[in-house]
Scaffold this motif. Structure first.
Motif, mmCIF file in Angstrom:
data_model
loop_
_atom_site.group_PDB
_atom_site.id
_atom_site.type_symbol
_atom_site.label_atom_id
_atom_site.label_comp_id
_atom_site.label_asym_id
_atom_site.label_seq_id
_atom_site.Cartn_x
_atom_site.Cartn_y
_atom_site.Cartn_z
ATOM 1 N N PRO A 1 35.036 -20.591 14.406
ATOM 2 C CA PRO A 1 33.741 -19.402 14.842
ATOM 3 C C PRO A 1 32.523 -19.906 15.007
ATOM 4 O O PRO A 1 32.341 -21.374 14.839
ATOM 5 C CB PRO A 1 33.872 -18.867 13.245
ATOM 6 N N PRO A 2 31.711 -19.280 15.954
ATOM 7 C CA PRO A 2 31.770 -17.723 16.169
ATOM 8 C C PRO A 2 32.908 -17.699 17.412
ATOM 9 O O PRO A 2 32.984 -18.370 18.221
ATOM 10 C CB PRO A 2 30.455 -17.627 16.765
ATOM 11 N N VAL A 3 33.650 -16.715 17.016
ATOM 12 C CA VAL A 3 34.746 -16.413 17.882
ATOM 13 C C VAL A 3 34.454 -15.248 18.969
ATOM 14 O O VAL A 3 33.632 -14.425 18.731
ATOM 15 C CB VAL A 3 35.945 -15.925 17.133
ATOM 16 N N LEU A 4 35.612 -15.258 19.936
ATOM 17 C CA LEU A 4 35.595 -14.110 20.629
ATOM 18 C C LEU A 4 36.601 -13.173 20.458
ATOM 19 O O LEU A 4 37.693 -14.133 20.227
ATOM 20 C CB LEU A 4 35.317 -14.172 22.057
ATOM 21 N N LEU A 5 36.859 -11.892 20.341
ATOM 22 C CA LEU A 5 37.838 -11.198 19.952
ATOM 23 C C LEU A 5 38.580 -10.422 21.132
ATOM 24 O O LEU A 5 37.911 -9.517 21.669
ATOM 25 C CB LEU A 5 37.799 -10.269 18.829
ATOM 26 N N GLY A 6 39.644 -10.651 21.349
ATOM 27 C CA GLY A 6 40.313 -9.801 22.321
ATOM 28 C C GLY A 6 41.346 -8.858 21.675
ATOM 29 O O GLY A 6 42.038 -9.223 20.749
ATOM 30 N N ILE A 7 41.165 -7.601 21.737
ATOM 31 C CA ILE A 7 41.930 -6.577 20.813
ATOM 32 C C ILE A 7 42.739 -5.644 21.857
ATOM 33 O O ILE A 7 42.060 -4.918 22.595
ATOM 34 C CB ILE A 7 40.956 -5.697 19.972
ATOM 35 N N GLY A 8 43.957 -5.832 21.858
ATOM 36 C CA GLY A 8 44.976 -5.044 22.486
ATOM 37 C C GLY A 8 45.657 -3.778 21.758
ATOM 38 O O GLY A 8 46.222 -3.938 20.621
ATOM 39 N N VAL B 1 49.424 -9.800 15.416
ATOM 40 C CA VAL B 1 50.013 -8.557 15.817
ATOM 41 C C VAL B 1 50.089 -7.616 14.566
ATOM 42 O O VAL B 1 50.786 -8.021 13.392
ATOM 43 C CB VAL B 1 51.319 -8.625 16.641
ATOM 44 N N TYR B 2 49.513 -6.341 14.788
ATOM 45 C CA TYR B 2 49.665 -5.337 13.467
ATOM 46 C C TYR B 2 50.689 -4.302 14.030
ATOM 47 O O TYR B 2 49.947 -3.641 15.083
ATOM 48 C CB TYR B 2 48.537 -5.033 12.833
ATOM 49 N N MET B 3 51.561 -4.067 13.425
ATOM 50 C CA MET B 3 52.329 -2.740 14.030
ATOM 51 C C MET B 3 51.854 -1.580 13.109
ATOM 52 O O MET B 3 52.753 -1.467 12.067
ATOM 53 C CB MET B 3 53.822 -3.003 13.956
ATOM 54 N N LEU B 4 50.905 -1.040 13.237
ATOM 55 C CA LEU B 4 50.198 0.110 12.502
ATOM 56 C C LEU B 4 51.045 1.554 12.883
ATOM 57 O O LEU B 4 51.599 1.556 13.885
ATOM 58 C CB LEU B 4 48.963 0.160 12.671
ATOM 59 N N THR B 5 50.926 2.457 11.892
ATOM 60 C CA THR B 5 51.523 3.640 11.888
ATOM 61 C C THR B 5 50.359 4.556 12.623
ATOM 62 O O THR B 5 49.300 4.143 12.008
ATOM 63 C CB THR B 5 52.200 4.567 10.708
ATOM 64 N N PRO B 6 50.686 5.563 13.323
ATOM 65 C CA PRO B 6 49.500 6.373 13.806
ATOM 66 C C PRO B 6 48.437 7.062 12.838
ATOM 67 O O PRO B 6 47.169 7.001 13.085
ATOM 68 C CB PRO B 6 50.204 7.590 14.702
ATOM 69 N N SER B 7 49.100 7.438 11.488
ATOM 70 C CA SER B 7 48.072 7.548 10.386
ATOM 71 C C SER B 7 46.936 6.669 10.248
ATOM 72 O O SER B 7 45.759 7.180 9.516
ATOM 73 C CB SER B 7 48.752 7.978 9.328
ATOM 74 N N LYS B 8 47.256 5.552 10.545
ATOM 75 C CA LYS B 8 45.959 4.482 10.201
ATOM 76 C C LYS B 8 45.029 4.726 11.020
ATOM 77 O O LYS B 8 43.954 4.282 10.712
ATOM 78 C CB LYS B 8 46.611 2.966 10.343
ATOM 79 N N ALA C 1 41.427 -5.744 12.625
ATOM 80 C CA ALA C 1 40.628 -7.032 13.184
ATOM 81 C C ALA C 1 40.085 -7.827 12.111
ATOM 82 O O ALA C 1 39.765 -8.974 12.226
ATOM 83 C CB ALA C 1 39.787 -6.355 14.184
ATOM 84 N N VAL C 2 39.226 -6.893 11.364
ATOM 85 C CA VAL C 2 38.313 -7.729 10.212
ATOM 86 C C VAL C 2 39.383 -8.616 9.464
ATOM 87 O O VAL C 2 38.958 -9.632 9.145
ATOM 88 C CB VAL C 2 37.716 -6.562 9.394
ATOM 89 N N GLU C 3 40.548 -8.140 8.795
ATOM 90 C CA GLU C 3 41.496 -8.929 8.080
ATOM 91 C C GLU C 3 41.968 -10.045 9.040
ATOM 92 O O GLU C 3 42.054 -11.175 8.356
ATOM 93 C CB GLU C 3 42.745 -8.013 7.835
ATOM 94 N N CYS C 4 42.212 -10.060 10.226
ATOM 95 C CA CYS C 4 42.693 -11.144 11.108
ATOM 96 C C CYS C 4 41.510 -12.235 10.969
ATOM 97 O O CYS C 4 41.877 -13.396 10.815
ATOM 98 C CB CYS C 4 42.908 -10.679 12.556
ATOM 99 N N VAL C 5 40.317 -11.761 11.343
ATOM 100 C CA VAL C 5 38.974 -12.771 11.229
ATOM 101 C C VAL C 5 38.825 -13.218 9.832
ATOM 102 O O VAL C 5 38.521 -14.515 9.556
ATOM 103 C CB VAL C 5 37.848 -11.778 11.616
ATOM 104 N N LEU D 1 51.419 2.504 16.469
ATOM 105 C CA LEU D 1 49.974 2.179 16.715
ATOM 106 C C LEU D 1 49.883 0.550 16.699
ATOM 107 O O LEU D 1 49.527 -0.132 15.811
ATOM 108 C CB LEU D 1 49.004 2.611 15.882
ATOM 109 N N PRO D 2 50.481 -0.113 17.984
ATOM 110 C CA PRO D 2 50.321 -1.667 17.743
ATOM 111 C C PRO D 2 48.893 -2.240 18.286
ATOM 112 O O PRO D 2 48.402 -1.383 19.122
ATOM 113 C CB PRO D 2 51.252 -1.817 18.921
ATOM 114 N N VAL D 3 48.568 -3.047 17.397
ATOM 115 C CA VAL D 3 47.264 -3.661 17.592
ATOM 116 C C VAL D 3 47.354 -5.350 17.663
ATOM 117 O O VAL D 3 48.084 -5.970 16.653
ATOM 118 C CB VAL D 3 46.306 -3.400 16.439
ATOM 119 N N ALA D 4 46.980 -5.848 18.674
ATOM 120 C CA ALA D 4 47.008 -7.079 18.632
ATOM 121 C C ALA D 4 45.486 -7.843 18.726
ATOM 122 O O ALA D 4 44.856 -7.295 19.557
ATOM 123 C CB ALA D 4 47.735 -7.783 19.783
#
Lengths: 178, 274
Positions: B180-187, B151-158, B167-171, B256-259
């Motif tokens: 891998p190869p993986v499937l990615l779910g991005i919330g 989970v990444y709690m980004l700020t809106p400016s990102k 997502a790329v950093e996570c992978v 700007l939360p991203v999971a």
């Protein structure tokens, strides 16, 4: 991967064989391996630290990071692919120090493990994660030999036949996993 | 008002779980075959070939595609006009227990690590929806890939770049570990818990309607993830992810939360209606 490029080996590997293998080689392996995951590793290391006897001889041993699905009637073993090796990274150097020469699992190892592999002239082989139904057919015998209370994490002695594996960290400490 | 006996879903749901654990999702298998044909790195092509062979063998023999049959994640949508008699949660867990009959039991207490020996409790997410139907979505969530989810709690400016970079950093950090190869779910959006839940839901409800900007984001993430060069099993190749699925929810003006849920190639799931 053409069949000509794959060399066949039988466990235990000699030092000469281990040293001849290079990162990125695909090998076909037969022989005896012992399954062990996190819980069994923890017990191995605790026993080693207390100077207590281990249920298996670690000298020249091959450890397979695997917790198979239960064996159902008429089968030798259930699905039995590799688990993520990095969870065993905290324990692996101690086992290498005690004579383990081959580790089989999936995914990259820590720098400390790769360094210990180099120091003890061992090798780390990568199996295909998520190919448990395929490997099930490569096991010709399976016997639970220790820590039965751990269920799927118990130590099993397996005889594997013609399993294709990738040399992921060679005895020079070189690793080819991303 | 329609009435449903909770006990009546137990057997059909358990049968579907058994089937899913031995039959990798058709779409994922088609993507794997396509990846095997397209991949140019020999080691990754070899790995993909072994995976396809495994999945076909598992289906033919009703063998577990992977020994890690996962923790059962269920998304349960209950129609507000449906009357359920009996305990729905108990029925869902009983279906999971039966469905995992001969499968490996992988659920344990987090502190004592004592195994429950039933693969229950399942992870349950309930939604109340319009209508009088009951929908159960099932996802087998293996640990190798789930341990790499973030989970990444980004700020809106990102902004969009920040979402893609996360997502790329996570992978990249996951590397070879999540099969891998993986499937990615991005919330994306909501609060920390909501984006995490969406990242699972996105992997399951892949046919959900999407906006053009969500689709464009999926394509961009897939392209950039595959440029990492991790490849199948981390052997170094062109196909690290088979697919990316984005799901969004409105969020706070200051967040700007991203999971990112990382799912292994052994994609075992279904959606059932009762």
């Amino acid at each position: 991967m053409s069949s000509q490029t794959i060399r066949n080996f039988t466990l235990p590997l000699s030092e000469q064989e281990i040293v001849s293998l290079k990162c990125g080689d695909v090998v076909r392996i037969s022989g005896t391996v012992y399954t062990a995951r996190d819980a069994a590793h923890k017990r191995f290391v605790q026993a080693l630290e207390k100077g207590e006897p281990l249920p298996i001889a670690l000298q020249n041993a091959a450890i397979y990071y695997c917790g198979p699905t239960p064996t159902v009637q008429g089968e030798i073993i259930g699905s039995c692919g590799p688990t993520t090796s990095s969870r065993m990274d905290d324990y692996a150097p101690k086992l290498l120090e005690s004579g383990v020469k081959v580790m089989i699992g999936k995914g990259k190892r820590s720098p400390a493990v790769n360094e210990a592999i180099k120091k003890h002239r061992a090798i780390y082989l990568a199996a295909i994660g998520g190919a448990g139904a395929l490997y099930k057919h490569k096991v010709t015998s399976c016997e639970c030999i220790a820590y039965e209370d751990l269920g799927c994490e118990a130590v099993h002695k397996l005889y594997i036949k013609d399993v294709e594996l990738l040399v992921a960290t060679d005895s020079h400490g070189e690793s080819c996993l991303k | 008002m329609r009435t449903l006996q909770a006990a009546d879903i137990i057997i059909p749901l358990s049968e579907k779980i058994k089937y899913a654990l031995t039959h990798v999702d058709e779409h994922a298998l088609a993507l794997l075959k396509n990846a095997e044909a397209k991949e140019r790195a020999p080691l990754c092509k070899w790995a993909l070939g072994q995976i396809v062979e495994n999945d076909e063998l598992a289906a033919a023999e009703n063998a577990y595609a992977c020994q890690d049959c996962g923790q059962a994640v269920l998304f349960v949508s209950v129609g507000q006009d449906l009357h359920i008699e009996g305990n729905l949660t108990d029925a869902l867990n009983e279906a999971v227990r039966l469905g995992y009959g001969t499968a490996r039991k992988s659920v344990a207490d987090p502190l004592t690590r004592r195994n429950t020996h039933t693969n229950t409790p399942a992870v349950l997410h309930y939604d109340v929806v319009a209508g009088d139907s009951l929908t159960v979505g099932y996802l087998a969530k293996g640990a190798g890939s789930e341990n790499m989810s973030r989970v990444y709690m980004l700020t809106p400016s990102k902004g969009i770049d920040g979402i893609v970079n996360s997502a790329v950093e996570c992978v990249r950090l996951a590397g070879s570990s999540p099969c891998p190869p993986v499937l990615l779910g991005i919330g994306i959006g909501g609060t920390m818990d909501v984006c995490a839940r969406l990242s699972k839901k996105a992997l399951l409800f892949t046919d959900a309607p999407k906006r053009d900007d969500e689709r464009a984001l999926e394509e961009r993430i897939l392209r950039e993830v595959n440029a990492t060069g991790i490849g199948a099993q981390g052997f170094g190749g062109e196909i690290t992810a088979l697919a990316t699925y984005v799901m969004t929810a409105p969020t706070h003006i200051g967040m700007l939360p991203v999971a990112v849920t990382v799912q292994c190639h052994s994609d075992r799931k279904f959606i059932a209606n009762f």
